[in-house]
Design an enzyme around this catalytic site. Sequence first.
Site, PDB file in Angstrom:
ATOM      1  N   ASP A  71     -18.004   7.358 -10.080  1.00 61.06           N
ATOM      2  CA  ASP A  71     -17.901   8.461 -11.137  1.00 61.06           C
ATOM      3  C   ASP A  71     -16.608   9.725 -10.007  1.00 61.06           C
ATOM      4  OD1 ASP A  71     -17.243  10.682 -13.213  1.00 61.06           O
ATOM      5  OD2 ASP A  71     -19.270  11.364 -12.209  1.00 61.06           O
ATOM      6  N   GLU A  73     -14.217  12.498  -8.392  1.00 66.51           N
ATOM      7  CA  GLU A  73     -13.473  13.535  -9.008  1.00 66.51           C
ATOM      8  C   GLU A  73     -12.864  13.888  -8.475  1.00 66.51           C
ATOM      9  OE1 GLU A  73     -15.729  15.112 -10.867  1.00 66.51           O
ATOM     10  OE2 GLU A  73     -17.510  14.044 -11.420  1.00 66.51           O
ATOM     11  N   ASP A 169     -11.181   7.740 -15.053  1.00 72.87           N
ATOM     12  CA  ASP A 169     -11.613   7.427 -13.768  1.00 72.87           C
ATOM     13  C   ASP A 169     -10.543   5.874 -13.900  1.00 72.87           C
ATOM     14  OD1 ASP A 169     -14.112   8.869 -12.834  1.00 72.87           O
ATOM     15  OD2 ASP A 169     -13.995   8.633 -14.955  1.00 72.87           O
ATOM     16  N   HIS A 226     -20.006  16.781 -13.140  1.00 72.47           N
ATOM     17  CA  HIS A 226     -19.345  17.293 -12.777  1.00 72.47           C
ATOM     18  C   HIS A 226     -19.041  16.374 -11.121  1.00 72.47           C
ATOM     19  CE1 HIS A 226     -17.471  17.799 -15.738  1.00 72.47           C
ATOM     20  NE2 HIS A 226     -18.314  19.532 -16.668  1.00 72.47           N
TER      21      HIS A 226
HETATM   22  P1  AMP Z   1     -16.101  14.498 -14.938  1.00 74.17           P
HETATM   23  O1  AMP Z   1     -16.202  12.357 -15.420  1.00 74.17           O
HETATM   24  O2  AMP Z   1     -16.531  15.648 -16.017  1.00 74.17           O
HETATM   25  O3  AMP Z   1     -16.905  14.626 -13.417  1.00 74.17           O
HETATM   26  O4  AMP Z   1     -15.062  15.125 -14.330  1.00 74.17           O
HETATM   27  C1  AMP Z   1     -13.807  14.595 -13.703  1.00 74.17           C
HETATM   28  C2  AMP Z   1     -13.064  14.966 -13.237  1.00 74.17           C
HETATM   29  O5  AMP Z   1     -12.108  15.801 -14.464  1.00 74.17           O
HETATM   30  C3  AMP Z   1     -13.076  16.021 -12.712  1.00 74.17           C
HETATM   31  O6  AMP Z   1     -13.775  16.076 -10.933  1.00 74.17           O
HETATM   32  C4  AMP Z   1     -12.065  17.305 -12.767  1.00 74.17           C
HETATM   33  O7  AMP Z   1     -11.423  17.645 -11.631  1.00 74.17           O
HETATM   34  C5  AMP Z   1     -11.829  16.768 -13.912  1.00 74.17           C
HETATM   35  N1  AMP Z   1     -12.588  18.021 -15.329  1.00 74.17           N
HETATM   36  C6  AMP Z   1     -13.781  17.485 -15.873  1.00 74.17           C
HETATM   37  N2  AMP Z   1     -13.654  18.635 -16.376  1.00 74.17           N
HETATM   38  C7  AMP Z   1     -13.092  19.948 -16.588  1.00 74.17           C
HETATM   39  C8  AMP Z   1     -12.509  20.999 -17.084  1.00 74.17           C
HETATM   40  N3  AMP Z   1     -13.651  21.272 -17.512  1.00 74.17           N
HETATM   41  N4  AMP Z   1     -11.720  21.823 -16.364  1.00 74.17           N
HETATM   42  C9  AMP Z   1     -10.471  21.243 -15.901  1.00 74.17           C
HETATM   43  N5  AMP Z   1     -10.877  19.568 -15.396  1.00 74.17           N
HETATM   44  C10 AMP Z   1     -12.025  18.823 -15.645  1.00 74.17           C
HETATM   45 MG    MG Z   2     -16.176  11.887 -13.738  1.00 63.92          MG
END
Ligand code: AMP
Ligand code: MG
Length: 242
Positions: A71, A73, A169, A226
Amino acid sequence: MIGRRTVNLTVCPFAMCLGRFKMFSKQQPKLQSYSKRTYSRFKYINPTLLNGRFIKEKKIIQNFDFFLILDFEATCEKNGTLNPQEIIEFPCLKMNSKTLEIESHFHQYVMPELNPVLTPFCVELTGILQEMLVGQPNFVTCMELFEEWMAKENLLHSKFALVTCGDWDLKVMFPAQCKLSGIAVPSYMKQWINIKKTYGEATGRYGHSLMAMLKSFNLSHVGRLHSGIGLRLVHVCWNVNS
Ligand code: AMP
Ligand code: MG
């Protein structure tokens, strides 16, 4: 076995779905998650009750030895306007497919090179502070460390499948980061299991989000959305409760 554990973990839907599937490990050249067709060759046994609904139980024969749950970021700005994004956190859990135990984890923060200063939005969203990235390796070094970890865990000669929640991802972020860093996408990163699709196959409903999938299994979320630290937390909690 999962049900006996006292912690409700982010990874549980992964385990609950993955344990139900027979997978096929043939490498395919394109970047893609395993297709629905891949899952269609199940042997049906008796219907079982899941969340009050009868579903057809599928024979559990795993062709993979391990699941590597990833996962990432990445750097970001409000409304998804940052382009290009860069990986800033690279976590990975090693789950034994036979026992569903988490045996090890890899976790590395990564210093972004194009936009080294995190936006306040990114700090707020991911919980990653600027000082947490100071002195951390760049992505190329992170990949070297990841491959060292894979070698140490004897993964390179085992059959494993990468697992993600969604296709972003490995379909979007990882190849884009490899291009930015001037390295090739390793062949083992070109195919993965998207747990949202797997969940759909197991339950008959598409998994729209991690939270929705957890809710349907009556599991509460532990950790922080996140945040790759959540994956590391899963490993720690799992061991504490074992
Ligand atoms: P996640 O897999 O949900 O942890 O998100 C992975 C990445 O997507 C994060 O580290 C951000 O770079 C991007 N991301 C997730 N949610 C948002 C959001 N609401 N707005 C902008 N970027 C996001
Ligand atoms: Mg993620």
